[in-house]
Design an enzyme around this catalytic site. Structure first.
Site, PDB file in Angstrom:
ATOM      1  N   ASN A 190       0.870  -1.179   0.000  1.00  0.00           N
ATOM      2  CA  ASN A 190       0.000   0.000   0.000  1.00  0.00           C
ATOM      3  C   ASN A 190       0.907   1.229   0.000  1.00  0.00           C
ATOM      4  O   ASN A 190       1.452   1.600   1.035  1.00  0.00           O
ATOM      5  CB  ASN A 190      -0.890  -0.034   1.258  1.00  0.00           C
ATOM      6  CG  ASN A 190      -1.705   1.235   1.420  1.00  0.00           C
ATOM      7  OD1 ASN A 190      -1.823   2.036   0.485  1.00  0.00           O
ATOM      8  ND2 ASN A 190      -2.274   1.423   2.606  1.00  0.00           N
ATOM      9  N   TRP A 191       1.065   1.822  -1.182  1.00  0.00           N
ATOM     10  CA  TRP A 191       2.008   2.948  -1.303  1.00  0.00           C
ATOM     11  C   TRP A 191       1.446   4.231  -0.703  1.00  0.00           C
ATOM     12  O   TRP A 191       2.160   5.222  -0.583  1.00  0.00           O
ATOM     13  CB  TRP A 191       2.352   3.202  -2.779  1.00  0.00           C
ATOM     14  CG  TRP A 191       3.066   2.074  -3.461  1.00  0.00           C
ATOM     15  CD1 TRP A 191       3.424   0.863  -2.909  1.00  0.00           C
ATOM     16  CD2 TRP A 191       3.524   2.032  -4.824  1.00  0.00           C
ATOM     17  NE1 TRP A 191       4.053   0.080  -3.844  1.00  0.00           N
ATOM     18  CE2 TRP A 191       4.132   0.781  -5.032  1.00  0.00           C
ATOM     19  CE3 TRP A 191       3.458   2.927  -5.891  1.00  0.00           C
ATOM     20  CZ2 TRP A 191       4.689   0.410  -6.256  1.00  0.00           C
ATOM     21  CZ3 TRP A 191       4.006   2.557  -7.113  1.00  0.00           C
ATOM     22  CH2 TRP A 191       4.619   1.313  -7.291  1.00  0.00           C
ATOM     23  N   LYS A 192       0.170   4.229  -0.392  1.00  0.00           N
ATOM     24  CA  LYS A 192      -0.504   5.443   0.110  1.00  0.00           C
ATOM     25  C   LYS A 192      -0.241   6.609  -0.850  1.00  0.00           C
ATOM     26  O   LYS A 192      -0.134   6.395  -2.058  1.00  0.00           O
ATOM     27  CB  LYS A 192      -0.056   5.751   1.547  1.00  0.00           C
ATOM     28  CG  LYS A 192      -0.196   4.525   2.455  1.00  0.00           C
ATOM     29  CD  LYS A 192      -0.072   4.814   3.920  1.00  0.00           C
ATOM     30  CE  LYS A 192      -0.197   3.509   4.691  1.00  0.00           C
ATOM     31  NZ  LYS A 192      -0.266   3.706   6.136  1.00  0.00           N
ATOM     32  N   HIS A 226      -9.545   1.378   4.737  1.00  0.00           N
ATOM     33  CA  HIS A 226      -8.287   1.592   5.455  1.00  0.00           C
ATOM     34  C   HIS A 226      -8.533   2.575   6.599  1.00  0.00           C
ATOM     35  O   HIS A 226      -9.360   3.484   6.467  1.00  0.00           O
ATOM     36  CB  HIS A 226      -7.228   2.152   4.493  1.00  0.00           C
ATOM     37  CG  HIS A 226      -5.867   2.194   5.121  1.00  0.00           C
ATOM     38  ND1 HIS A 226      -5.491   3.211   5.961  1.00  0.00           N
ATOM     39  CD2 HIS A 226      -4.827   1.327   5.061  1.00  0.00           C
ATOM     40  CE1 HIS A 226      -4.264   2.966   6.390  1.00  0.00           C
ATOM     41  NE2 HIS A 226      -3.843   1.833   5.863  1.00  0.00           N
ATOM     42  N   GLU A 231      -7.053   5.068   7.570  1.00  0.00           N
ATOM     43  CA  GLU A 231      -6.896   6.487   7.198  1.00  0.00           C
ATOM     44  C   GLU A 231      -8.152   6.992   6.479  1.00  0.00           C
ATOM     45  O   GLU A 231      -8.552   8.138   6.647  1.00  0.00           O
ATOM     46  CB  GLU A 231      -5.627   6.668   6.346  1.00  0.00           C
ATOM     47  CG  GLU A 231      -4.374   6.532   7.206  1.00  0.00           C
ATOM     48  CD  GLU A 231      -3.165   5.926   6.510  1.00  0.00           C
ATOM     49  OE1 GLU A 231      -3.101   5.934   5.271  1.00  0.00           O
ATOM     50  OE2 GLU A 231      -2.282   5.416   7.229  1.00  0.00           O
ATOM     51  N   GLU A 255      -5.656  -4.552  10.775  1.00  0.00           N
ATOM     52  CA  GLU A 255      -4.653  -3.502  10.933  1.00  0.00           C
ATOM     53  C   GLU A 255      -4.957  -2.699  12.190  1.00  0.00           C
ATOM     54  O   GLU A 255      -5.770  -1.758  12.145  1.00  0.00           O
ATOM     55  CB  GLU A 255      -4.670  -2.554   9.731  1.00  0.00           C
ATOM     56  CG  GLU A 255      -4.291  -3.209   8.431  1.00  0.00           C
ATOM     57  CD  GLU A 255      -3.638  -2.203   7.482  1.00  0.00           C
ATOM     58  OE1 GLU A 255      -2.529  -2.483   7.021  1.00  0.00           O
ATOM     59  OE2 GLU A 255      -4.234  -1.138   7.235  1.00  0.00           O
ATOM     60  N   GLY A 265       2.120   2.671  10.782  1.00  0.00           N
ATOM     61  CA  GLY A 265       3.090   3.749  10.593  1.00  0.00           C
ATOM     62  C   GLY A 265       3.773   4.196  11.882  1.00  0.00           C
ATOM     63  O   GLY A 265       4.442   5.225  11.903  1.00  0.00           O
ATOM     64  N   SER A 288       3.071  -1.706  10.628  1.00  0.00           N
ATOM     65  CA  SER A 288       4.512  -1.738  10.897  1.00  0.00           C
ATOM     66  C   SER A 288       5.147  -3.111  10.648  1.00  0.00           C
ATOM     67  O   SER A 288       6.039  -3.534  11.384  1.00  0.00           O
ATOM     68  CB  SER A 288       4.806  -1.256  12.320  1.00  0.00           C
ATOM     69  OG  SER A 288       4.423   0.108  12.456  1.00  0.00           O
ATOM     70  N   GLY A 346       2.670  -0.984   4.403  1.00  0.00           N
ATOM     71  CA  GLY A 346       2.715   0.429   4.047  1.00  0.00           C
ATOM     72  C   GLY A 346       4.152   0.873   3.825  1.00  0.00           C
ATOM     73  O   GLY A 346       4.740   0.656   2.754  1.00  0.00           O
ATOM     74  N   GLY A 347       4.752   1.479   4.838  1.00  0.00           N
ATOM     75  CA  GLY A 347       6.094   2.064   4.723  1.00  0.00           C
ATOM     76  C   GLY A 347       7.125   1.156   4.067  1.00  0.00           C
ATOM     77  O   GLY A 347       7.846   1.584   3.150  1.00  0.00           O
TER      78      GLY A 347
HETATM   79  P1  PGA Z   1       2.627   0.572   7.741  1.00  0.00           P
HETATM   80  O1  PGA Z   1       1.181   0.765   7.074  1.00  0.00           O
HETATM   81  O2  PGA Z   1       3.160  -0.734   7.245  1.00  0.00           O
HETATM   82  O3  PGA Z   1       3.414   1.745   7.311  1.00  0.00           O
HETATM   83  O4  PGA Z   1       2.378   0.541   9.232  1.00  0.00           O
HETATM   84  C1  PGA Z   1       0.307  -0.302   6.888  1.00  0.00           C
HETATM   85  C2  PGA Z   1      -0.960   0.188   6.258  1.00  0.00           C
HETATM   86  O5  PGA Z   1      -1.374   1.313   6.564  1.00  0.00           O
HETATM   87  O6  PGA Z   1      -1.577  -0.495   5.429  1.00  0.00           O
END
Ligand code: PGA
Length: 251
Positions: free
Chosen positions: A9-11, A95, A97, A167, A173, A212, A233-234
């Site tokens: 997930n590149w956001k 998600h 967010e 999640e 994050g 994470s 994500g990251g």
């Molecule tokens: P993260 O994000 O790996 O940076 O914690 C995961 C996500 O939001 O899908």
């Protein structure tokens, strides 16, 4: 469940050059780790580049959100039919967010999942509790409510096409991953909730952990019985880390 899945997930990150490096990395990872399905979810503007870059490989592409409508006067929005038309096979739905910043309620998430499914997209539906909810001992009830609304809005028949990603919001994050036992406990609960409807649905539904996940903790998470892979994500923005995470599914 024999196959695993790793979703990047590149956001709202990446440009054409970075996308090029991440595409090559994902294709290499897919070639060396046959039993994992790799999905890249870039921002909308990079979707076409990622789809053409991945054509001829088994790496699949997904959107990060879809609008509840199919077309029309929704400036700035993208529909499920558009994603499907571009060649996406997946879409992330709900998600945290989107839930916390853009008003996606449980009901909207359920409706979006159903809509995605109707357009031939596999929804990757995110659930998870906040830090406050975990501290209050409400983790299970929050996740149960979120999953129940998916059943109510989309019907259990959406599984196993749909994928569920646990999640915990406090782990996204933050560098603070759930322990393998904490994650397994909630994954076990989710599997049990699906099993109310059918054992085979429960067995065949992919349950991903996200929050994470890094190259150095992925293996400990993926080895747990009900964790079938990760939503990353990251670490999905670094080709080497992402590759290590894909390898870690082979436990
Ligand atoms: P993260 O994000 O790996 O940076 O914690 C995961 C996500 O939001 O899908």
């Amino acid at each position: 469940m024999t196959r695993s899945m790793v979703v990047g997930n590149w956001k709202m990150n990446g440009d054409k050059a970075q996308a090029g490096a991440l595409i090559s990395g994902a294709i290499t990872s897919q070639a060396e780790t046959e039993a994992v399905d790799i999905v890249l979810c870039p921002p909308f503007v990079l979707i076409q580049q990622v789809i053409s870059g991945c054509s001829g490989s088994k790496v699949a592409v997904g959107g990060q959100n879809l609008n509840l409508n199919t077309s029309g006067a929704h400036t700035g929005e993208i529909s499920g039919s558009m994603l499907s038309d571009q060649g996406c096979r997946y879409v992330i739905v709900g998600h945290s967010e989107r839930r916390s910043l853009y008003g996606d309620t449980d009901t909207i998430v359920g409706k979006k999942a159903a809509l995605a499914d109707s357009f031939g997209l596999r929804p990757i539906i995110c659930v998870g509790e906040t830090q406050f909810e975990r501290e209050r001992g409400a983790t299970n009830s929050v996740v149960e409510r979120q999953v129940q609304t998916i059943f109510d809005e989309a019907g259990p028949g959406i599984f196993p096409n749909a994928i569920l990603a646990y999640e915990p919001v406090w782990a996204i994050g933050t560098g603070q991953t759930a322990t393998p036992d904490q994650a397994q406990e909630v994954h076990g609960l989710i599997r049990k909730l699906i099993k109310q409807y059918s054992s085979s649905l429960a067995e065949n539904t992919l349950l991903l952990y996200g929050g994470s996940v890094k190259a150095d903790n992925a293996r400990d998470l993926f080895v747990m019985g009900d964790i079938d892979g990760g939503l990353i994500g990251g670490a999905s923005l670094n080709p080497d880390d992402f590759r290590e995470i894909c390898r870690a599914t082979q436990v």
